[in-house]
Design a protein around this motif. Structure first.
Motif, PDB file in Angstrom:
ATOM      1  N   CYS A   1       0.835  -1.194   0.000  1.00  0.00           N
ATOM      2  CA  CYS A   1       0.000   0.000   0.000  1.00  0.00           C
ATOM      3  C   CYS A   1       0.871   1.246   0.000  1.00  0.00           C
ATOM      4  O   CYS A   1       1.691   1.455   0.900  1.00  0.00           O
ATOM      5  CB  CYS A   1      -0.886  -0.008   1.244  1.00  0.00           C
ATOM      6  SG  CYS A   1      -1.947   1.397   1.340  1.00  0.00           S
ATOM      7  N   ARG A   2       0.678   2.094  -1.031  1.00  0.00           N
ATOM      8  CA  ARG A   2       1.507   3.301  -1.112  1.00  0.00           C
ATOM      9  C   ARG A   2       1.001   4.329  -0.126  1.00  0.00           C
ATOM     10  O   ARG A   2      -0.209   4.512   0.030  1.00  0.00           O
ATOM     11  CB  ARG A   2       1.419   3.887  -2.527  1.00  0.00           C
ATOM     12  CG  ARG A   2       2.026   2.975  -3.556  1.00  0.00           C
ATOM     13  CD  ARG A   2       1.873   3.541  -4.933  1.00  0.00           C
ATOM     14  NE  ARG A   2       2.526   2.660  -5.903  1.00  0.00           N
ATOM     15  CZ  ARG A   2       2.036   2.359  -7.086  1.00  0.00           C
ATOM     16  NH1 ARG A   2       0.879   2.856  -7.463  1.00  0.00           N
ATOM     17  NH2 ARG A   2       2.696   1.558  -7.899  1.00  0.00           N
ATOM     18  N   CYS A   3       1.944   5.059   0.475  1.00  0.00           N
ATOM     19  CA  CYS A   3       1.529   6.064   1.446  1.00  0.00           C
ATOM     20  C   CYS A   3       1.013   7.303   0.719  1.00  0.00           C
ATOM     21  O   CYS A   3       1.210   7.468  -0.483  1.00  0.00           O
ATOM     22  CB  CYS A   3       2.709   6.443   2.347  1.00  0.00           C
ATOM     23  SG  CYS A   3       4.065   7.165   1.431  1.00  0.00           S
ATOM     24  N   SER A   4       0.369   8.161   1.470  1.00  0.00           N
ATOM     25  CA  SER A   4      -0.187   9.372   0.862  1.00  0.00           C
ATOM     26  C   SER A   4       0.259  10.579   1.676  1.00  0.00           C
ATOM     27  O   SER A   4       0.244  10.550   2.913  1.00  0.00           O
ATOM     28  CB  SER A   4      -1.713   9.269   0.855  1.00  0.00           C
ATOM     29  OG  SER A   4      -2.258  10.452   0.375  1.00  0.00           O
ATOM     30  N   LEU A   5       0.669  11.643   0.977  1.00  0.00           N
ATOM     31  CA  LEU A   5       1.188  12.831   1.658  1.00  0.00           C
ATOM     32  C   LEU A   5       0.251  13.999   1.475  1.00  0.00           C
ATOM     33  O   LEU A   5      -0.360  14.146   0.417  1.00  0.00           O
ATOM     34  CB  LEU A   5       2.531  13.231   1.036  1.00  0.00           C
ATOM     35  CG  LEU A   5       3.787  12.557   1.542  1.00  0.00           C
ATOM     36  CD1 LEU A   5       4.986  13.100   0.795  1.00  0.00           C
ATOM     37  CD2 LEU A   5       3.959  12.792   3.030  1.00  0.00           C
ATOM     38  N   LEU A   6       0.145  14.832   2.470  1.00  0.00           N
ATOM     39  CA  LEU A   6      -0.664  16.042   2.344  1.00  0.00           C
ATOM     40  C   LEU A   6       0.049  17.155   3.094  1.00  0.00           C
ATOM     41  O   LEU A   6       0.406  17.010   4.263  1.00  0.00           O
ATOM     42  CB  LEU A   6      -2.046  15.813   2.957  1.00  0.00           C
ATOM     43  CG  LEU A   6      -3.002  16.983   2.901  1.00  0.00           C
ATOM     44  CD1 LEU A   6      -3.381  17.281   1.461  1.00  0.00           C
ATOM     45  CD2 LEU A   6      -4.240  16.683   3.721  1.00  0.00           C
ATOM     46  N   LYS A   7       0.270  18.298   2.401  1.00  0.00           N
ATOM     47  CA  LYS A   7       0.934  19.412   3.079  1.00  0.00           C
ATOM     48  C   LYS A   7      -0.111  20.197   3.836  1.00  0.00           C
ATOM     49  O   LYS A   7      -1.079  20.674   3.253  1.00  0.00           O
ATOM     50  CB  LYS A   7       1.588  20.308   2.021  1.00  0.00           C
ATOM     51  CG  LYS A   7       2.388  21.431   2.616  1.00  0.00           C
ATOM     52  CD  LYS A   7       3.244  22.100   1.565  1.00  0.00           C
ATOM     53  CE  LYS A   7       4.139  23.127   2.242  1.00  0.00           C
ATOM     54  NZ  LYS A   7       5.039  23.772   1.298  1.00  0.00           N
ATOM     55  N   VAL A   8       0.034  20.282   5.148  1.00  0.00           N
ATOM     56  CA  VAL A   8      -0.962  21.004   5.945  1.00  0.00           C
ATOM     57  C   VAL A   8      -0.490  22.407   6.326  1.00  0.00           C
ATOM     58  O   VAL A   8      -1.279  23.292   6.577  1.00  0.00           O
ATOM     59  CB  VAL A   8      -1.372  20.234   7.213  1.00  0.00           C
ATOM     60  CG1 VAL A   8      -2.266  19.094   6.854  1.00  0.00           C
ATOM     61  CG2 VAL A   8      -0.171  19.718   7.952  1.00  0.00           C
ATOM     62  N   ALA A   9       0.796  22.578   6.404  1.00  0.00           N
ATOM     63  CA  ALA A   9       1.319  23.922   6.713  1.00  0.00           C
ATOM     64  C   ALA A   9       2.739  23.981   6.188  1.00  0.00           C
ATOM     65  O   ALA A   9       3.282  22.960   5.772  1.00  0.00           O
ATOM     66  CB  ALA A   9       1.290  24.169   8.212  1.00  0.00           C
ATOM     67  N   GLN A  10       3.350  25.139   6.233  1.00  0.00           N
ATOM     68  CA  GLN A  10       4.698  25.254   5.715  1.00  0.00           C
ATOM     69  C   GLN A  10       5.630  24.339   6.491  1.00  0.00           C
ATOM     70  O   GLN A  10       5.777  24.467   7.702  1.00  0.00           O
ATOM     71  CB  GLN A  10       5.170  26.721   5.822  1.00  0.00           C
ATOM     72  CG  GLN A  10       6.495  26.992   5.155  1.00  0.00           C
ATOM     73  CD  GLN A  10       6.460  26.723   3.652  1.00  0.00           C
ATOM     74  OE1 GLN A  10       5.374  26.657   3.057  1.00  0.00           O
ATOM     75  NE2 GLN A  10       7.607  26.557   3.076  1.00  0.00           N
ATOM     76  N   GLY A  11       6.253  23.404   5.815  1.00  0.00           N
ATOM     77  CA  GLY A  11       7.183  22.506   6.498  1.00  0.00           C
ATOM     78  C   GLY A  11       6.504  21.404   7.278  1.00  0.00           C
ATOM     79  O   GLY A  11       7.166  20.614   7.948  1.00  0.00           O
TER      80      GLY A  11
END
Lengths: 634, 328
Positions: free
Chosen positions: B112-122
């Motif tokens: 299962c490939r992971c999923s990324l989400l940018k929530v704030a700077q850095g």
């Protein structure tokens, strides 16, 4: 005949005597045809008439009791009516009891199902009589589960007994089943074993249906025995017997009206529901039509006509096929599947290449197991095997027949070998079997489809044309299409198919004993030999085959398995049809005369109906043979 | 007369192993070279230079175990990779370095490939399948603190999570997770509360891949069977099936929607890449180049629309790069 309730006794016994005498002389139909409906009506609600009726039958003398009871049982329209007419006759009269519980059920088997229903229903309707019912069931089960019955009694009788068992079961109540559960279970297990051992598929199915029904009755909760077999009319009829029929089955008037009213009421409901479902459907397409104009329209699709179902390419050379089939690389399952599917046509298209590796290919195919789930795997494998065998008959036949008698093959594989030999023999011997793509030999494209040496036909064609051009024709007449002829390819190899199979049948191996346990395979072998004999007509080896076959049949003629006996009789038929009459006369007269007396015996005494029929056929064939010989002026 | 489908613009060879994952990084300003990251079965991550069509760097960080997911974290200098050695590695690639700065031991043995989400700077949220069979863990990166664990209820029998997508409607709203499971269902999770918002059975077979368009609240999922399922999210956060599309051959490994939401691409087990219009799922093209299963497809993030590319990685060890519908 009208009776006054007054001085009844004397009159009745006189009538009983008359009744008995008439019945015993075979006139049951006439007298009971009048008496039974009359009594049925009279006894419907009148107790006195019922007692009169009982007295009537009880007074019939013992020597005529059987005829009377049988007549009543056959002619009354239902078990309830029979109960009213006969009362507790079976309990009071020993002879009647014998007839009802033993003779009709166990010693005769020609009666219809309705008779059985009547009889057993009658036994179940009174408390006194129910003990008899249980006893009857026990005896029926004993007969059903005995292996000698299964092996030796006719199929019709076994069907009859099975029906009786099922009807009994339908009448049993819970407490009664409880009391005899253990016996039911034991009989079921034994009977099932005997039936499944039998070689006749009809008997096996019969055993399965009855065992399932018994299991259903004794295991009301929990898993029930369930066999897999093809349903047909007979099994459905048998299963329907398990459901208890109401005791008033053939009553004309009122109940029918009720039923037809209910049926009428049911019908209007159905069209309503149809309409409802139809109105629901149109709603959905409307939504779809509501699409917005979208900017997708400026995306022009490319040509997608090449987008078809993906097909894995099968290998094109036979040796590649061998590699794929024997290879152990598990990744190439797709290729393996494609190879199995393509193998037959490849073998037929490349006979020369096949001949180089024929025995190896036959060996691989014989041992090929289904690795992935292909539809029709067994048929694909069989067709490939037949193709290999017909392309290179002699070595492959030698291999297959030797493997038939080798150790460590399953019964299934041995029977596969027999099937392949038969199919290949059929193909080789049949002149109509035209394969369009083959014959690497030089074949000029001619108008006629004649195979064989071309040059000899050419001159004939030229001469024909010359004659045609020089003759004036007045009328052409109907042109008859001549079937293209081919040399009989089976002729040269028939012996290789036949003799090795017949050679070792009496030599038992550790895992394979034709004359012992594996009599089913023996039956198949005998049938195969009969077919091979039949296909060998007009071949050179046919006489030698006939002689060997006759001796083979003679050795096995008293075999206990009826399937084997049927096969042996087919062998004789094939023999009589295939071997030319002159040869029969020259070499086999003595043996055939002995065979004739054996056939006569079979026709009269064999318990199996099919065997008797085949024996009769053979005797007729022999008669024809004799007539033919007498017709020829010597 | 429809035109025949185009040929690939170029083909990248040299991975010497089946390619499982691709990720473009072409959005940078002019002097930056457009790059393509690829992860292969032999454990290497290749950094392809899209100008020279050659490998610039090869990263070896997963002990020669297959790499099945690569993503960039805000630019080409930070890379995240996930491999079959049960690790997720964070790389620092600035100024020519090739070092693993951090790693997360997931203990996940599936694919299962992971999923990324940018929530704030850095700051990032990462959803990944965890050790326990049906669970999905949400971690915050780079701190690696666990935000929550999403466990289906007992007896739900969803099976393993097969594919994940974290998204949020706009910058401030709650992050939500879409997860496709082994039993063919897609579940919408509320990440902060760790609860199921909606569940929809989309397929009879495991969901192989999914993608979601948050603007239109519509998503698409592919499975090992012949059907693509398109579903939508209504105002009550409920998933419902919108339509299905039947394919010619069964099996989809990967689905991705182009960033401009006009087209989408599917990677098929029948060696073909299919392009559809996203609005109505109109079939647009079938790209037949590869000779084995296509494992992954990815659209580039070029700022100039005309330069946009589509890349596909396959078991035949090639990466094909296409320019298709780039003018619209």
């Amino acid at each position: 005949v009208c009776f006054i309730p007054g001085g009844l006794d004397c009159s009745i016994s006189f009538v009983s005597h008359v009744l008995g005498k008439v019945c015993v002389h075979g006139r049951q139909k006439e007298i009971l045809g009048v008496l039974v409906p009359c009594l049925t009506d009279l006894t419907k609600s009148d107790c006195i008439w019922q007692r009169i009726c009982w007295r009537l039958v009880e007074c019939v003398p013992d020597r005529w009791m059987e005829a009377v009871v049988l007549g009543f049982v056959q002619r009354t329209p239902g078990a309830g009516v029979l109960s009213r007419l006969l009362g507790n006759l079976v309990v009071k009269n020993k002879k009647a009891q014998f007839v009802v519980t033993q003779k009709i059920l166990l010693l005769q088997y020609g009666h219809t199902t309705a008779v059985l229903q009547n009889l057993l229903g009658y036994l179940s309707l009174d408390g006194l009589r129910r003990t008899l019912l249980l006893r009857v069931l026990q005896e029926l089960l004993e007969t059903w589960s005995s292996s000698s019955t299964v092996k030796h009694s006719p199929v019709e009788q076994q069907l009859y007994i099975s029906k009786a068992i099922l009807i009994c079961l339908s009448h049993l109540k819970e407490p009664e089943i409880e009391s005899c559960r253990q016996e039911l279970l034991t009989s079921m297990m034994e009977g099932m074993k005997c039936h499944l051992d039998s070689s006749l598929p009809k008997l096996r199915r019969l055993g399965m249906v009855v065992a399932e029904s018994i299991s259903l009755k004794i295991n009301t909760e929990g898993p029930v025995l369930k066999f897999e077999y093809e349903e047909d009319d007979e099994t459905r009829e048998l299963k329907s017997l398990l459901v208890k029929t109401p005791s008033f089955c053939v009553v004309p008037s009122l109940p029918d009206d009720d039923r037809s009213e209910k049926a009428g009421a049911a019908l209007p409901l159905v069209p309503e529901s149809n309409e409802k479902s139809r109105t629901a459907a149109p709603v959905v397409p409307d939504e779809e039509l509501d699409a917005e104009l979208d900017s997708d329209d400026d995306l022009i699709p490319y040509d997608m006509s090449e987008d078809k179902e993906l097909k894995i390419k099968a290998p094109v050379y036979i040796r590649d096929c061998i590699e794929v089939l024997t290879g152990s690389r598990s990744e190439d399952m797709d290729k393996w599947e494609a190879t199995v599917k393509a193998l037959e046509s490849l073998v037929r298209k490349n006979p020369a290449a096949t001949r180089e590796v024929s025995v190896e290919l036959a060996k691989i195919l014989l041992h090929l197991e289904e690795k992935t789930c292909i539809e029709g795997f067994v048929e694909l494998r069989q067709r490939a095997q037949v193709a290999v065998l017909t392309t290179d008959p002699i070595p492959v036949a030698k291999y297959l027949t030797s493997q038939f008698y080798s150790l460590n093959y399953s019964l299934c594989q041995r029977m596969d070998i027999l099937d392949i030999l038969v199919l290949a023999a059929q193909e080789l011997s049949c002149p109509k079997f035209h394969k369009k793509t083959k014959y690497s030999g030089a074949q000029k494209p001619c108008i006629q489809l004649l195979l064989g040496s071309d040059s000899s036909k050419d001159w004939r064609r030229i001469v024909d044309e010359r004659i045609k051009s020089k003759t004036r024709r007045f009328d052409t007449g109907q042109s008859r299409v001549e079937l293209a002829s081919r040399p009989n390819e089976f002729s040269s190899v028939a012996g290789y198919f036949f003799f090795p199979l017949i050679q070792h049948f009496d030599r038992p191996l550790t895992t394979f004993d034709l004359l012992g346990e594996d009599h089913f395979v023996l039956g198949r072998l005998v049938h195969t030999l009969a077919i091979l004999m039949y296909l060998a007509v007009n071949t050179a080896a046919v006489t030698a085959m006939g002689k060997a076959l006759l001796e083979f049949v003679w050795a096995l003629r008293f075999h206990t398995d009826s399937y084997v006996r049927q096969g042996l009789l087919s062998c004789i038929s094939s023999l009589l049809l295939s071997v030319p009459t002159e040869q029969i006369l020259a070499d086999m007269t003595e043996m055939l005369l002995e065979t004739q007396s054996w056939l006569g015996d079979v026709m009269e005494k064999d318990p199996d109906g099919d065997c008797r029929r085949l024996a009769l056929q053979n005797l007729l064939l022999m008669e024809n043979l004799k007539k033919k010989l007498e017709a020829v002026p010597s | 007369m429809a035109l025949p489908p185009p040929d690939p613009v170029f083909v990248l060879r040299g991975t010497s192993a089946a390619v499982h994952t691709l990720h473009f990084s072409c959005g940078g300003p002019e002097p930056d070279i457009p790059l393509l990251f690829s992860g292969s079965e032999n454990g290497f991550i290749h950094v392809w230079n899209l100008k020279t069509h050659r490998v610039d760097t090869a990263l070896d960080g997963h002990g020669r175990k297959s790499v099945y997911c690569v993503k960039t974290m805000g630019g080409k200098d930070r890379l995240l990779s996930q491999g079959r050695d049960q690790r997720i590695c964070l790389w620092d690639l600035a100024e020519g370095r090739t070092s693993v700065t951090d790693s997360v031991f997931t203990e996940h043995v599936g694919f299962c490939r992971c999923s990324l989400l940018k929530v704030a700077q850095g700051r990032w949220l990462m959803a990944m399948a965890a050790r326990s069979l049906e669970e999905v863990q949400i971690l915050e990166l780079p701190s690696k603190t666990s935000v929550c664990t999403l466990k289906p209820e007992v007896g739900a029998k969803l099976g393993m999570p097969m594919c994940l997508k974290l998204w949020q409607l706009n910058c401030g709203s709650q992050p939500v997770l879409l997860a496709g499971y082994e039993d063919g269902s897609v579940v919408l999770w509320n990440v902060s509360m760790g609860k199921v918002l909606s569940q929809l059975i989309c397929h009879q077979e495991p969901v192989m891949s999914l993608d979601f368009d948050s603007e239109k609240a519509k998503g698409i999922s592919g499975s090992s069977e012949k059907v693509l399922s398109i579903w939508s999210l209504n105002e009550q956060q409920n998933l419902q099936v919108y339509k299905t599309h039947e394919l010619v051959n069964a099996g989809i490994s990967d689905i991705t929607i182009r960033p401009d939401k006009k087209i989408l691409a599917t990677a098929g087990w029948d060696h073909r890449i299919r392009i559809f219009g996203w609005k109505k799922l109109k079939p647009l093209a079938v790209l037949d180049y590869h000779t084995a299963t296509v494992h992954c497809v990815s659209f580039s993030d070029h700022s100039n629309p005309r330069e946009r590319l589509l890349a596909a990685g396959s078991k035949d060890q090639r990466i094909s790069v296409w320019s298709i519908y780039a003018e619209t």
